[in-house]
Design a protein around this motif. Sequence first.
Motif, PDB file in Angstrom:
ATOM      1  N   PHE A  75       0.757  -1.236  -0.092  1.00  0.00           N
ATOM      2  CA  PHE A  75      -0.005  -0.041  -0.097  1.00  0.00           C
ATOM      3  C   PHE A  75       0.963   1.303   0.038  1.00  0.00           C
ATOM      4  CE2 PHE A  75      -3.054   2.774   2.514  1.00  0.00           C
ATOM      5  CZ  PHE A  75      -4.031   3.181   1.468  1.00  0.00           C
ATOM      6  N   GLY A  76       2.209   1.104   0.702  1.00  0.00           N
ATOM      7  CA  GLY A  76       3.080   2.263   0.554  1.00  0.00           C
ATOM      8  C   GLY A  76       3.022   3.260   1.453  1.00  0.00           C
ATOM      9  N   TRP A  77       2.131   3.293   2.454  1.00  0.00           N
ATOM     10  CA  TRP A  77       2.022   3.979   3.447  1.00  0.00           C
ATOM     11  C   TRP A  77       3.003   4.348   4.179  1.00  0.00           C
ATOM     12  CZ3 TRP A  77      -1.732   3.010   8.174  1.00  0.00           C
ATOM     13  CH2 TRP A  77      -1.586   4.165   8.957  1.00  0.00           C
ATOM     14  N   THR A  78       3.858   5.460   4.300  1.00  0.00           N
ATOM     15  CA  THR A  78       4.785   5.737   5.481  1.00  0.00           C
ATOM     16  C   THR A  78       4.292   6.223   6.617  1.00  0.00           C
ATOM     17  OG1 THR A  78       5.388   7.994   4.208  1.00  0.00           O
ATOM     18  CG2 THR A  78       6.497   6.077   3.582  1.00  0.00           C
ATOM     19  N   ASN A  79       4.781   5.682   7.495  1.00  0.00           N
ATOM     20  CA  ASN A  79       4.207   6.380   8.870  1.00  0.00           C
ATOM     21  C   ASN A  79       4.972   5.586  10.124  1.00  0.00           C
ATOM     22  OD1 ASN A  79       2.557   3.989  10.296  1.00  0.00           O
ATOM     23  ND2 ASN A  79       2.383   3.766   8.153  1.00  0.00           N
ATOM     24  N   ALA A  80       4.947   6.142  11.213  1.00  0.00           N
ATOM     25  CA  ALA A  80       5.055   5.717  12.623  1.00  0.00           C
ATOM     26  C   ALA A  80       3.913   5.748  13.374  1.00  0.00           C
ATOM     27  CB  ALA A  80       6.241   6.725  13.125  1.00  0.00           C
ATOM     28  N   SER A  81       2.919   5.114  12.974  1.00  0.00           N
ATOM     29  CA  SER A  81       1.474   5.176  13.594  1.00  0.00           C
ATOM     30  C   SER A  81       1.509   4.383  14.723  1.00  0.00           C
ATOM     31  CB  SER A  81       0.649   4.890  12.500  1.00  0.00           C
ATOM     32  OG  SER A  81      -0.796   4.819  12.850  1.00  0.00           O
ATOM     33  N   THR A 123     -10.829   1.233  13.756  1.00  0.00           N
ATOM     34  CA  THR A 123      -9.420   0.813  13.650  1.00  0.00           C
ATOM     35  C   THR A 123      -8.425   1.275  14.613  1.00  0.00           C
ATOM     36  OG1 THR A 123      -9.593  -0.060  11.395  1.00  0.00           O
ATOM     37  CG2 THR A 123      -7.384  -0.041  12.412  1.00  0.00           C
ATOM     38  N   PHE A 124      -8.502   2.709  14.991  1.00  0.00           N
ATOM     39  CA  PHE A 124      -7.465   3.370  15.752  1.00  0.00           C
ATOM     40  C   PHE A 124      -8.304   4.062  17.091  1.00  0.00           C
ATOM     41  CE2 PHE A 124      -6.470   3.689  11.170  1.00  0.00           C
ATOM     42  CZ  PHE A 124      -5.174   3.498  11.318  1.00  0.00           C
ATOM     43  N   ASP A 125      -7.624   3.830  17.930  1.00  0.00           N
ATOM     44  CA  ASP A 125      -7.958   4.426  19.095  1.00  0.00           C
ATOM     45  C   ASP A 125      -7.407   6.115  19.064  1.00  0.00           C
ATOM     46  OD1 ASP A 125      -8.145   5.669  21.714  1.00  0.00           O
ATOM     47  OD2 ASP A 125      -8.021   4.004  22.951  1.00  0.00           O
ATOM     48  N   LEU A 126      -8.438   6.826  18.610  1.00  0.00           N
ATOM     49  CA  LEU A 126      -7.635   8.238  18.161  1.00  0.00           C
ATOM     50  C   LEU A 126      -7.079   8.874  19.294  1.00  0.00           C
ATOM     51  CD1 LEU A 126     -10.113   9.116  15.113  1.00  0.00           C
ATOM     52  CD2 LEU A 126      -7.783   8.270  15.025  1.00  0.00           C
ATOM     53  N   ASP A 127      -8.002   9.094  20.424  1.00  0.00           N
ATOM     54  CA  ASP A 127      -7.336   9.889  21.677  1.00  0.00           C
ATOM     55  C   ASP A 127      -6.037   9.057  22.141  1.00  0.00           C
ATOM     56  OD1 ASP A 127      -9.826  11.727  22.184  1.00  0.00           O
ATOM     57  OD2 ASP A 127     -10.799   9.878  22.044  1.00  0.00           O
ATOM     58  N   THR A 128      -5.863   7.830  22.225  1.00  0.00           N
ATOM     59  CA  THR A 128      -4.826   7.307  22.810  1.00  0.00           C
ATOM     60  C   THR A 128      -3.637   7.470  21.632  1.00  0.00           C
ATOM     61  OG1 THR A 128      -6.051   5.605  24.081  1.00  0.00           O
ATOM     62  CG2 THR A 128      -3.570   5.415  23.491  1.00  0.00           C
ATOM     63  N   PHE A 129      -3.999   7.639  20.536  1.00  0.00           N
ATOM     64  CA  PHE A 129      -2.825   7.475  19.607  1.00  0.00           C
ATOM     65  C   PHE A 129      -2.335   8.977  19.572  1.00  0.00           C
ATOM     66  CE2 PHE A 129      -2.499   8.947  14.705  1.00  0.00           C
ATOM     67  CZ  PHE A 129      -1.293   8.478  14.762  1.00  0.00           C
ATOM     68  N   TYR A 130      -3.279  10.092  19.553  1.00  0.00           N
ATOM     69  CA  TYR A 130      -2.919  11.267  19.722  1.00  0.00           C
ATOM     70  C   TYR A 130      -2.005  11.604  20.931  1.00  0.00           C
ATOM     71  CZ  TYR A 130      -3.312  16.771  19.861  1.00  0.00           C
ATOM     72  OH  TYR A 130      -2.874  17.665  19.955  1.00  0.00           O
ATOM     73  N   ASN A 132      -0.314   9.473  22.947  1.00  0.00           N
ATOM     74  CA  ASN A 132       1.047   9.008  22.980  1.00  0.00           C
ATOM     75  C   ASN A 132       2.241   9.586  22.039  1.00  0.00           C
ATOM     76  OD1 ASN A 132       0.157   7.157  24.945  1.00  0.00           O
ATOM     77  ND2 ASN A 132      -0.307   5.535  23.375  1.00  0.00           N
ATOM     78  N   HIS A 133       1.376   9.808  20.919  1.00  0.00           N
ATOM     79  CA  HIS A 133       2.384  10.168  19.585  1.00  0.00           C
ATOM     80  C   HIS A 133       2.720  11.558  19.813  1.00  0.00           C
ATOM     81  CE1 HIS A 133       1.900   6.289  18.430  1.00  0.00           C
ATOM     82  NE2 HIS A 133       2.484   6.487  17.182  1.00  0.00           N
ATOM     83  N   THR A 134       2.012  12.722  20.257  1.00  0.00           N
ATOM     84  CA  THR A 134       2.346  14.110  20.459  1.00  0.00           C
ATOM     85  C   THR A 134       3.299  14.165  21.571  1.00  0.00           C
ATOM     86  OG1 THR A 134       0.407  14.312  21.714  1.00  0.00           O
ATOM     87  CG2 THR A 134       0.338  15.105  19.500  1.00  0.00           C
ATOM     88  N   GLY A 135       3.101  13.146  22.551  1.00  0.00           N
ATOM     89  CA  GLY A 135       4.132  13.192  23.624  1.00  0.00           C
ATOM     90  C   GLY A 135       5.605  12.841  22.991  1.00  0.00           C
ATOM     91  N   TRP A 136       5.588  12.030  21.889  1.00  0.00           N
ATOM     92  CA  TRP A 136       7.000  11.738  21.217  1.00  0.00           C
ATOM     93  C   TRP A 136       7.058  12.809  20.104  1.00  0.00           C
ATOM     94  CZ3 TRP A 136       5.503   6.179  20.571  1.00  0.00           C
ATOM     95  CH2 TRP A 136       5.634   5.242  21.810  1.00  0.00           C
ATOM     96  N   GLN A 141      -2.551  16.684  14.377  1.00  0.00           N
ATOM     97  CA  GLN A 141      -3.628  17.828  14.584  1.00  0.00           C
ATOM     98  C   GLN A 141      -4.891  17.376  14.630  1.00  0.00           C
ATOM     99  OE1 GLN A 141      -3.067  21.068  11.691  1.00  0.00           O
ATOM    100  NE2 GLN A 141      -5.113  21.877  12.546  1.00  0.00           N
ATOM    101  N   TRP A 142      -5.843  17.684  15.553  1.00  0.00           N
ATOM    102  CA  TRP A 142      -7.064  17.557  15.754  1.00  0.00           C
ATOM    103  C   TRP A 142      -8.026  18.238  14.755  1.00  0.00           C
ATOM    104  CZ3 TRP A 142      -9.487  13.270  17.333  1.00  0.00           C
ATOM    105  CH2 TRP A 142      -8.975  12.698  18.356  1.00  0.00           C
ATOM    106  N   LEU A 143      -8.950  17.716  13.902  1.00  0.00           N
ATOM    107  CA  LEU A 143      -9.523  18.667  13.137  1.00  0.00           C
ATOM    108  C   LEU A 143     -11.193  18.333  13.308  1.00  0.00           C
ATOM    109  CD1 LEU A 143      -7.958  18.024   9.621  1.00  0.00           C
ATOM    110  CD2 LEU A 143      -7.529  19.859  11.291  1.00  0.00           C
ATOM    111  N   ASP A 144     -12.032  19.455  13.198  1.00  0.00           N
ATOM    112  CA  ASP A 144     -13.326  19.190  13.313  1.00  0.00           C
ATOM    113  C   ASP A 144     -13.863  18.793  11.702  1.00  0.00           C
ATOM    114  OD1 ASP A 144     -13.844  21.572  11.974  1.00  0.00           O
ATOM    115  OD2 ASP A 144     -14.122  22.808  13.523  1.00  0.00           O
ATOM    116  N   GLU A 145     -15.205  18.497  11.772  1.00  0.00           N
ATOM    117  CA  GLU A 145     -15.937  18.031  10.591  1.00  0.00           C
ATOM    118  C   GLU A 145     -15.795  19.291   9.591  1.00  0.00           C
ATOM    119  OE1 GLU A 145     -20.268  16.926   8.519  1.00  0.00           O
ATOM    120  OE2 GLU A 145     -19.612  16.981  10.946  1.00  0.00           O
ATOM    121  N   THR A 146     -15.814  20.262   9.439  1.00  0.00           N
ATOM    122  CA  THR A 146     -15.819  21.670   8.823  1.00  0.00           C
ATOM    123  C   THR A 146     -14.208  21.382   8.333  1.00  0.00           C
ATOM    124  OG1 THR A 146     -17.522  22.728  10.071  1.00  0.00           O
ATOM    125  CG2 THR A 146     -15.997  24.044   8.479  1.00  0.00           C
ATOM    126  N   GLN A 147     -13.403  21.496   9.053  1.00  0.00           N
ATOM    127  CA  GLN A 147     -12.046  21.579   8.933  1.00  0.00           C
ATOM    128  C   GLN A 147     -11.474  20.365   7.845  1.00  0.00           C
ATOM    129  OE1 GLN A 147     -10.507  21.724  12.811  1.00  0.00           O
ATOM    130  NE2 GLN A 147      -9.669  23.713  12.385  1.00  0.00           N
TER     131      GLN A 147
END
Length: 395
Positions: A75-81, A123-130, A132-136, A141-147
Motif C-alpha cells: 500500500f506504500g503508506w509511510t508512517n510511525a503510527s 481501527t484506531f483509538d484516536l485519543d490514545t494515538f494522539y 501517545n504520539h504527540t508526547g513523542w 492535529q485534531w480537526l473538526d468536520e468543517t476543517q
Amino acid sequence: MSQHTGKAAANALAFPKIGLEYCDCREQSVAQKQVIVVGGGIIGASIAFHLVEAGAQVTLIEAGELGGIVSPCSFGWTNASHKNTRPYFNLRFQSMHLWDDLAARLPDIPYRKTEVLYLDGKTFDLDTFYANHTGWDYPLQWLDETQIRKLEPGLTVVPERGILSTAEGAVEASPAAVFFAKQAEAKGAWVVTNTEVTRLVMQGDTVKGVIAGDETLAADEVVIASGNGTKDLAAMAGIDVPMYSKPGLLISTTPVSHRVQRLILAEEVHFRQRADGTLSAGEDFGGGEINGNPEAGSQMLLERIRNQLVDPTGIELAGYTVGHRPIPGDDHPIVGRPVNRSGLYIAVMHSGATLAPVVCNAAARELLNDERDPLLATFGMERFSEAQVAASAAE
C-alpha cells in the motif's frame, strides 16, 4: 544469468569467482569492499544503492524482475503510527525524515509526503494515538468536520472529528525499488535479474559468496534481503530466522481526475490516489472476509471507495494483487549479522515502505565500517532466544 548492460555490466568482469584460490578482499579499503545483495525489492535495492554511494562494489541479484515480489503488493503508506514501541517508533519516524531528504536530493523518486487523515475510529483509538504520539513530538492535529471537509471536499462520509498527520506520506514501493536499483547501477553496481541464488558458499562459519544461476560469485559480505525467501536462504548458512507471513489484498482502479489529495483512513476503507490518477486501497494483512475471496473482496473495496467520494464517476477496478507480507517472529524488523556467522547480513521486515531509508543507510554503514546504528540496537537476530529459533525451525 540475466544481467543489465552498460557501465555496471563491465564491472562483472572484475568481480571475483570462487575457484581453487579465493581472493580474500577483507584487507582492502572500504571503497573496494565487495558485497552481494540478494533481493531486488525495496529493501534489497535500497541497500545496494546506499552501499554503492558509500563506495562499495555491489552485485544485486533478483530471482525475478526488479521490484521484487512483495513490494508490488504494498500500500506504500509511510508512517510511525499506532501500536509502536518507542524504539520502533523512533526507527520509523527517523526513516520518514530520510524519505524527505531523499526526495529533496532525488526529485524523481516515487515518494510524496501526502499527509494523512485519520478518520477511522474503529481501527484506531484516536485519543490514545494522539496523546501517545504527540508526547513523542509526532506532528498531529485534531480537526473538526468543517476543517476536514475544507481539506478534502471530495469526501462524502466525514466524522465529527479526525486527526491530520502532516509528516506521513506514501511511496510506490516497487517503482522505488526499480529506482534505487537503477541509481545503483548507474553508479557502478552489477544488477542481475531473473537469476535465483541456489546456495550460499561457506568456509567454516563464514559466508564467502553465492551460487547464482551457473555462476559462483565471491564477496566480502552477502546480504539477504529477500522478503519471504529470507528464511530458506538463511537456512543455507544454518541460520533459522523466526518469521511468518500474512496475506493482504491491494486493489487499483482506473485513473480518474483528482478526487483526494491525502491518504484517507476511513472506517470502511483505507485508500489514496496516486500521481497517475489511480486509486489504491488495501485490506489488513490478516485474512478474513475480503482476503478469503480476493475477487469478491476487490469488488467490496471498490464499492467502499466509491461510497467515500462525492464523484465516483469513472472509478472501475483495474486489477488486484494478493501479497504475503514477510513478518519476523515478534513483528519487528530483523536487521544485522546473525550470531556465530560472519560474512552474512540479514534484513527482513514487513514495513519496508516506511523503513527502507533508515534501515538501508544504517545497514550500509555497518557492513562497510562495522558501525552499528543505535536505532538498530533492539532489532538484531540476537534478541531471539535459542528456544524461539528452535521452534521456528520445527514449524
